[in-house]
Design a protein around this motif. Structure first.
Motif, PDB file in Angstrom:
ATOM      1  N   SER A 566      30.515 -79.205 -37.284  1.00 35.47           N
ATOM      2  CA  SER A 566      31.333 -77.778 -36.964  1.00 35.47           C
ATOM      3  C   SER A 566      31.810 -78.459 -36.004  1.00 35.47           C
ATOM      4  O   SER A 566      32.887 -77.902 -35.721  1.00 35.47           O
ATOM      5  N   GLN A 567      31.870 -78.547 -34.957  1.00 36.73           N
ATOM      6  CA  GLN A 567      32.529 -78.704 -33.505  1.00 36.73           C
ATOM      7  C   GLN A 567      33.722 -79.948 -33.848  1.00 36.73           C
ATOM      8  O   GLN A 567      34.538 -79.339 -32.993  1.00 36.73           O
ATOM      9  N   VAL A 568      33.466 -80.974 -34.734  1.00 37.37           N
ATOM     10  CA  VAL A 568      34.957 -81.752 -34.926  1.00 37.37           C
ATOM     11  C   VAL A 568      35.523 -80.737 -35.368  1.00 37.37           C
ATOM     12  O   VAL A 568      36.906 -81.226 -34.467  1.00 37.37           O
ATOM     13  N   LEU A 569      35.171 -80.141 -36.555  1.00 34.53           N
ATOM     14  CA  LEU A 569      36.369 -79.933 -37.181  1.00 34.53           C
ATOM     15  C   LEU A 569      36.591 -78.586 -36.652  1.00 34.53           C
ATOM     16  O   LEU A 569      38.271 -78.382 -36.462  1.00 34.53           O
ATOM     17  N   THR A 570      36.067 -77.993 -35.832  1.00 35.30           N
ATOM     18  CA  THR A 570      36.660 -76.457 -35.158  1.00 35.30           C
ATOM     19  C   THR A 570      37.335 -76.745 -34.095  1.00 35.30           C
ATOM     20  O   THR A 570      38.898 -76.923 -33.926  1.00 35.30           O
ATOM     21  N   ASN A 571      37.520 -78.434 -33.260  1.00 35.74           N
ATOM     22  CA  ASN A 571      38.374 -79.061 -31.999  1.00 35.74           C
ATOM     23  C   ASN A 571      39.899 -78.882 -32.480  1.00 35.74           C
ATOM     24  O   ASN A 571      40.745 -78.802 -32.076  1.00 35.74           O
ATOM     25  N   ILE A 572      39.768 -80.294 -34.295  1.00 33.60           N
ATOM     26  CA  ILE A 572      41.065 -80.118 -34.560  1.00 33.60           C
ATOM     27  C   ILE A 572      41.824 -78.959 -34.800  1.00 33.60           C
ATOM     28  O   ILE A 572      42.871 -78.777 -35.105  1.00 33.60           O
ATOM     29  N   LEU A 573      41.079 -78.383 -36.302  1.00 45.53           N
ATOM     30  CA  LEU A 573      41.504 -77.037 -36.397  1.00 45.53           C
ATOM     31  C   LEU A 573      42.399 -75.970 -35.130  1.00 45.53           C
ATOM     32  O   LEU A 573      43.388 -75.849 -35.531  1.00 45.53           O
ATOM     33  N   HIS A 574      41.927 -75.996 -34.610  1.00 45.64           N
ATOM     34  CA  HIS A 574      42.182 -75.409 -32.851  1.00 45.64           C
ATOM     35  C   HIS A 574      43.318 -75.774 -31.917  1.00 45.64           C
ATOM     36  O   HIS A 574      43.571 -74.989 -32.168  1.00 45.64           O
ATOM     37  N   ASN A 575      43.154 -77.303 -32.626  1.00 52.70           N
ATOM     38  CA  ASN A 575      44.174 -77.936 -32.276  1.00 52.70           C
ATOM     39  C   ASN A 575      45.542 -78.111 -32.387  1.00 52.70           C
ATOM     40  O   ASN A 575      46.620 -77.091 -32.163  1.00 52.70           O
ATOM     41  N   ALA A 576      45.486 -78.218 -34.314  1.00 53.96           N
ATOM     42  CA  ALA A 576      45.930 -77.239 -35.050  1.00 53.96           C
ATOM     43  C   ALA A 576      46.583 -76.239 -34.913  1.00 53.96           C
ATOM     44  O   ALA A 576      48.274 -76.271 -35.141  1.00 53.96           O
ATOM     45  N   VAL A 577      46.959 -75.027 -34.671  1.00 51.35           N
ATOM     46  CA  VAL A 577      47.239 -73.888 -34.083  1.00 51.35           C
ATOM     47  C   VAL A 577      47.699 -73.453 -33.315  1.00 51.35           C
ATOM     48  O   VAL A 577      48.941 -72.848 -33.549  1.00 51.35           O
ATOM     49  N   LYS A 578      47.020 -73.926 -31.796  1.00 47.20           N
ATOM     50  CA  LYS A 578      47.263 -73.666 -31.155  1.00 47.20           C
ATOM     51  C   LYS A 578      48.875 -74.515 -30.559  1.00 47.20           C
ATOM     52  O   LYS A 578      49.789 -73.937 -30.184  1.00 47.20           O
ATOM     53  N   LYS A 629      51.027 -77.624 -19.742  1.00 44.52           N
ATOM     54  CA  LYS A 629      52.377 -75.979 -18.773  1.00 44.52           C
ATOM     55  C   LYS A 629      51.925 -75.007 -19.691  1.00 44.52           C
ATOM     56  O   LYS A 629      50.830 -73.577 -19.911  1.00 44.52           O
ATOM     57  N   LYS A 630      52.232 -75.619 -21.014  1.00 46.18           N
ATOM     58  CA  LYS A 630      53.290 -74.232 -21.951  1.00 46.18           C
ATOM     59  C   LYS A 630      51.886 -73.914 -22.438  1.00 46.18           C
ATOM     60  O   LYS A 630      51.313 -72.586 -23.198  1.00 46.18           O
ATOM     61  N   TYR A 631      50.694 -74.599 -23.324  1.00 51.05           N
ATOM     62  CA  TYR A 631      49.904 -73.898 -24.230  1.00 51.05           C
ATOM     63  C   TYR A 631      48.346 -74.025 -23.780  1.00 51.05           C
ATOM     64  O   TYR A 631      47.289 -73.814 -24.496  1.00 51.05           O
ATOM     65  N   GLU A 632      48.791 -74.778 -22.234  1.00 51.02           N
ATOM     66  CA  GLU A 632      47.517 -75.039 -21.751  1.00 51.02           C
ATOM     67  C   GLU A 632      46.391 -75.471 -22.060  1.00 51.02           C
ATOM     68  O   GLU A 632      46.011 -75.901 -22.807  1.00 51.02           O
ATOM     69  N   GLY A 633      44.662 -75.616 -22.095  1.00 49.16           N
ATOM     70  CA  GLY A 633      43.969 -76.042 -22.012  1.00 49.16           C
ATOM     71  C   GLY A 633      43.393 -77.694 -21.373  1.00 49.16           C
ATOM     72  O   GLY A 633      44.118 -77.469 -19.971  1.00 49.16           O
ATOM     73  N   THR A 634      41.639 -77.893 -21.387  1.00 54.58           N
ATOM     74  CA  THR A 634      41.401 -79.163 -21.088  1.00 54.58           C
ATOM     75  C   THR A 634      41.855 -80.453 -20.821  1.00 54.58           C
ATOM     76  O   THR A 634      41.582 -81.661 -20.307  1.00 54.58           O
ATOM     77  N   GLY A 635      42.400 -80.859 -22.347  1.00 54.67           N
ATOM     78  CA  GLY A 635      42.859 -81.650 -22.785  1.00 54.67           C
ATOM     79  C   GLY A 635      41.312 -83.023 -22.898  1.00 54.67           C
ATOM     80  O   GLY A 635      41.149 -84.037 -23.156  1.00 54.67           O
ATOM     81  N   LEU A 636      40.061 -82.588 -23.413  1.00 49.98           N
ATOM     82  CA  LEU A 636      38.777 -82.832 -23.859  1.00 49.98           C
ATOM     83  C   LEU A 636      38.828 -82.517 -25.078  1.00 49.98           C
ATOM     84  O   LEU A 636      37.524 -83.436 -25.497  1.00 49.98           O
ATOM     85  N   GLY A 637      39.328 -82.036 -25.907  1.00 52.60           N
ATOM     86  CA  GLY A 637      39.290 -81.606 -27.068  1.00 52.60           C
ATOM     87  C   GLY A 637      38.686 -82.537 -28.564  1.00 52.60           C
ATOM     88  O   GLY A 637      37.948 -82.902 -28.854  1.00 52.60           O
ATOM     89  N   LEU A 638      40.059 -83.414 -28.239  1.00 48.42           N
ATOM     90  CA  LEU A 638      40.001 -84.514 -28.955  1.00 48.42           C
ATOM     91  C   LEU A 638      39.008 -85.814 -28.294  1.00 48.42           C
ATOM     92  O   LEU A 638      38.667 -86.127 -29.253  1.00 48.42           O
ATOM     93  N   GLN A 657      55.313 -87.189 -36.152  1.00 47.59           N
ATOM     94  CA  GLN A 657      56.072 -87.439 -35.842  1.00 47.59           C
ATOM     95  C   GLN A 657      56.630 -86.173 -34.792  1.00 47.59           C
ATOM     96  O   GLN A 657      56.026 -85.212 -35.701  1.00 47.59           O
ATOM     97  N   LYS A 658      57.221 -86.484 -33.965  1.00 54.69           N
ATOM     98  CA  LYS A 658      58.425 -85.169 -33.078  1.00 54.69           C
ATOM     99  C   LYS A 658      58.426 -84.691 -34.030  1.00 54.69           C
ATOM    100  O   LYS A 658      59.845 -84.719 -34.987  1.00 54.69           O
ATOM    101  N   ASN A 659      58.008 -83.174 -33.743  1.00 54.77           N
ATOM    102  CA  ASN A 659      58.788 -81.826 -34.563  1.00 54.77           C
ATOM    103  C   ASN A 659      58.934 -81.380 -35.896  1.00 54.77           C
ATOM    104  O   ASN A 659      59.219 -81.124 -36.005  1.00 54.77           O
ATOM    105  N   ARG A 660      57.771 -82.679 -36.178  1.00 51.82           N
ATOM    106  CA  ARG A 660      57.443 -82.836 -37.820  1.00 51.82           C
ATOM    107  C   ARG A 660      55.808 -81.971 -38.081  1.00 51.82           C
ATOM    108  O   ARG A 660      55.816 -82.097 -39.272  1.00 51.82           O
ATOM    109  N   GLY A 661      55.465 -82.284 -37.019  1.00 45.39           N
ATOM    110  CA  GLY A 661      54.308 -81.900 -37.864  1.00 45.39           C
ATOM    111  C   GLY A 661      53.020 -83.245 -37.042  1.00 45.39           C
ATOM    112  O   GLY A 661      53.593 -84.123 -37.061  1.00 45.39           O
ATOM    113  N   THR A 662      52.061 -82.950 -37.304  1.00 44.93           N
ATOM    114  CA  THR A 662      50.483 -84.270 -37.080  1.00 44.93           C
ATOM    115  C   THR A 662      49.968 -83.800 -38.800  1.00 44.93           C
ATOM    116  O   THR A 662      49.374 -82.379 -38.780  1.00 44.93           O
TER     117      THR A 662
END
Length: 807
Positions: A566-578, A629-638, A657-662
């Motif tokens: 759950s922790q892995v999936l939540t981190n990646i989903l939260h990252n995608a939404v952010k 600066k814009k999205y905040e966060g610790t950079g630890l999740g991934l 791909q830049k500006n096309r998604g991940t």
């Protein structure tokens, strides 16, 4: 102090090296002496079963017979000989007077194992193996030869076989009288002409099988194998004792079944890598014996390979040694024999070709009966006989060249190694001291870091418990719509902050190698549903489309660590939404082979360039400074997600791909399992009627939160702020059903309070309520006598379930 490692090294390594050198010199000298003393007896004698034992027996009997013969006590000698027959090796004994040339005693054992004395031994003993020993009387200045002892011992099996020849074959041998043989004159150990005599393995075998033929075997002298083949072709020879069958030879020769088989090998210089086919070294040149069947065979199979002919094995191996040819080809027995005699240390067997060399007795087609006769004679030779013959010839005398170059080279190399070792030992001792200092510093830093994180965990979790607990209690009251939105935002922010705290603590545990996994059956659908619920509000706020693709092959339950999945999936989903402001989030889950579950999370967000992709899984890392600066966060999740996936034997990767998604991908190994589906209970407060709960908590705010959470559960709640007060209540009121115990309290902490309570009350359940959440803290709670450990901020449902479990 610095000299101790050097002295220790000198006292151990140098004596050991000197011992090895002395051992090598002694071993070399002994082997040289023994090899030089080895007799080079090429005369044919009867094959033995155990020559050493029977020889010793003969010597003993000869010595013990001296006293009887010197006193002409023949009857006494007979009695002694009866005792000598107790040796089972002995079949018959004969003592002859060498001056009168007559038998003094002849005795043998019959079928009933009885000793029979006779004037003449039966004819069959002529075919037995025997050993002769002189019976000598030693006097002060002279030796007196009293007679000759002959011991006949158990004959090998081939002597007991009868060869039945036809009348035609017998008449042919009688008329022929002499059989002319031609041999390979220099093909040791198989065949050789030495001092005009035919010797070698084939010579010994030929003597054995023709012993009773009553024909003379005459050697026709030749200088080369090519000359021997020419003479039998011209009918000047009748037999070749050892030859290989070829198509061209079958025109003028008949061949028996092969009686010797050997591997075909290639001798080269030493240190050549092993090969098993000429195809791998077609560009090399090779040598074989002139007119040898190998030349015809190899030229047919490898027409482009350079193969030259030589007159002898020694000539071929010499050409290999000087580099004129790459290799010499022959059978393994011949090559190893000659290398050990003349080329040890410079040549070695480095290749083995497919097929074997099959050697037979060849006879001229002019006399077809010879082939049938020798086919029958070869049946006399079994594996034991061949082994004994081979052992006589394969054990060759080595050419010992006393070359001390190797010893000096070893000494010089050893001296260099000692000096280098002493130098590096000194240098390493200095480095070890420096490393020890740095290791001590690192250890102290790690201890300080762990202590700091433990304290910070407690200090942060305590107010966080108050914030989350109070916001939960406020949300249970009647609020205006606007007020409810404010409190929900407070609750959401508090949970986000708690997630950051958990990330930092998890990162610390992973770094220290102390993170643990608790595998158990869990519902994958439930985990996915919880993860989607976690990001649901963010999806609504950003008006993002969420797409779920769930493989129908997926099982309901899997075996693994639910929390970490759950922790892995939540981190990646939260990252995608952010990092996605518009568009969609897509989650795809597939069942693959070998218990692999495949997860794919795609977003239409800001994406990453190649440099950002390389460092996205690094700790405290985000795309760039502006992103942070814009999205905040610790950079630890991934970074934590990657470590967790790796620790669960999975793998994780991405494409962007830049500006096309991940798109993030990860695979986990999860075994499917069966579990009874429990009916989901409605989230209502439990009923703890007629139950008394004792809360031991020094923080007033935390007291208020627990009291609020248990308000509508009908439980009787008693609250104390000190461990001493809790002990008094338990002594006075044993009816307490459960104790909720804080850990960090003044004077008596939760651990000490629990130990004292357990001295006189071992039944009452004690649950730790603490901000100390490390594995060591949980273990310490259980060791002092607590039943369970709940960490702050308190998960409300977990609190209710734990209390319900123990009361």
């Amino acid at each position: 102090m610095r000299r101790r490692p050097l002295l220790r090294f000198a006292y151990t390594f140098i004596p050991a090296l000197i011992t090895v050198l002395i051992y090598l010199l002694i071993d070399f000298s002994i082997k040289k002496y023994l090899l030089e003393q080895t007799p080079n007896d090429k005369t044919y004698t009867s094959l033995t079963i155990n020559t050493n034992n029977i020889q010793k027996t003969a010597e003993i009997i000869a010595k013990s017979s001296v006293i009887y013969l010197s006193n002409f006590a023949i009857e006494g000698l007979k009695e002694k000989i009866e005792l000598d027959f107790q040796n089972n090796l002995i079949s018959a004994i004969e003592i002859k007077d060498i001056y009168l040339n007559e038998n003094l005693i002849s005795a043998y054992k019959d079928e009933n194992n009885q000793v029979i004395f006779t004037n003449q031994l039966p004819e069959k003993y002529k075919h037995y193996s025997f050993i002769k020993e002189d019976i000598i009387e030693k006097k002060e200045y002279t030796y007196n030869n009293l007679g000759e002892l002959t011991i006949y011992y158990n004959a090998p099996s081939f002597y007991k076989k009868d060869i039945i020849l036809t009348e035609e074959e017998k008449n042919f041998l009688k008329e022929k009288a002499v059989l002319n043989i031609c041999v390979a004159p220099n093909w040791t150990p198989f065949e050789k002409i030495e001092d005009g005599q035919f010797i070698g393995i084939s010579a010994d075998i030929l003597k054995i099988i023709t012993k009773d033929l009553n024909v003379k075997i005459k050697l026709i002298h030749t200088n080369t194998w090519e000359e021997s083949l020419l003479k039998i072709k011209e009918k000047r020879c009748d037999i070749l004792p050892l030859a290989a069958t070829t198509q061209s030879r079958q025109e003028y020769l008949n061949f028996t079944k092969p009686y010797i088989t050997a591997n075909i090998v290639v001798a080269t210089r030493v240190n050549v890598p092993f090969f098993d086919s000429i195809n791998s070294i077609k560009d090399k040149s090779f040598a074989v014996l002139r007119s040898h069947f190998l030349y015809e065979t190899l030229k047919t199979k490898y027409p482009k390979v350079d193969i030259i002919e030589v007159d002898s094995v020694e000539e071929g191996l010499s050409k290999v040694e000087t580099g004129e040819v790459f290799g010499f080809i022959d059978n393994s027995i011949v090559i190893n024999h000659i290398i050990q005699k003349n080329f040890i240390g410079s040549l070695a067997v480095s290749g083995k070709l497919n097929g074997e060399m099959h050697l037979s007795i060849a006879s001229s087609k002019e006399f077809p009966l010879l082939n049938s006769i020798f086919e029958k004679l070869l049946t006399l030779i079994d594996e034991n006989i061949k082994e004994e013959v081979f052992n006589r010839w394969v054990k060759t005398n080595f050419q010992i060249k006393t070359d001390y170059t190797l010893v000096w080279q070893l000494f010089v190399i050893s001296l260099i190694i000692i000096l280098i070792t002493l130098y590096w030992n000194r240098k390493l001792s200095i480095l070890n001291k420096q490393l020890q200092k740095e290791r001590n510093k690192a250890y102290e830093a790690t201890k300080a870091k762990a202590k700091f994180l433990a304290n910070m965990s407690h200090e942060i979790r305590t107010p966080m418990n108050s914030i989350i607990g109070m916001s939960h209690l406020v949300l249970e009251t009647d609020l205006k719509k606007e007020q409810k939105e404010y409190v929900e935002k407070i609750d959401k922010s508090a949970n986000s902050l708690l997630r950051i705290i958990n990330d930092i603590l998890d990162f610390s545990k992973i770094e220290a190698g102390k993170i643990e996994f608790h595998n158990a059956p869990f519902s994958l659908r439930e985990v996915i549903s919880d993860c989607i619920d976690y990001i649901d509000l963010d999806l609504e706020e950003k008006e993002l489309e969420f797409i779920l693709e769930y493989d129908e092959k997926l099982s309901e339950y899997y075996y693994g660590d639910k929390l970490r999945v759950s922790q892995v999936l939540t981190n990646i989903l939260h990252n995608a939404v952010k990092f996605t402001n518009e568009g969609f989030i897509r989650l795809k889950i597939l069942q693959k082979k070998d218990n692999k579950i495949y997860f794919e999370i795609e977003d239409s967000g800001i994406g990453l360039n190649k440099n950002e992709e390389k460092k996205i899984f690094e700790s405290f890392s985000q795309g760039d400074l502006s992103t942070s600066k814009k999205y905040e966060g610790t950079g630890l999740g991934l970074a934590i997600s990657k470590d967790l996936v790796n620790l669960m034997n999975g793998k994780i990767w991405l494409k962007s791909q830049k500006n096309r998604g991940t798109t993030f991908f990860f695979e986990l190994e999860l075994k499917n399992c069966e579990k009874e589906v429990k009916e989901i209970e409605k989230k209502v407060k439990p009923d703890f009627s007629n139950k008394t709960i004792l809360l031991v908590e020094d923080n007033k705010l935390n007291q208020q939160i627990i009291a609020g959470l248990l308000k509508d559960t009908n439980a009787t709640l008693k609250i104390v702020s000190k461990g001493e007060d809790a002990i008094k209540i338990i002594r006075k009121e044993p009816s307490i059903n459960i104790i909720l115990m804080d850990i960090q309290m003044p004077k008596l902490d939760g651990y000490e309070t629990t130990k004292i309570i357990r001295e006189y009350n071992k039944k009452v359940p004690i649950i730790a309520l603490t901000a100390n959440s490390y594995d060591e803290d949980i273990q310490k709670s259980h060791e002092c006598g607590m039943n369970a450990h709940l960490k702050k901020p308190i998960e409300i449902e977990n609190l209710y379930l734990t209390i319900k479990k123990y009361i």
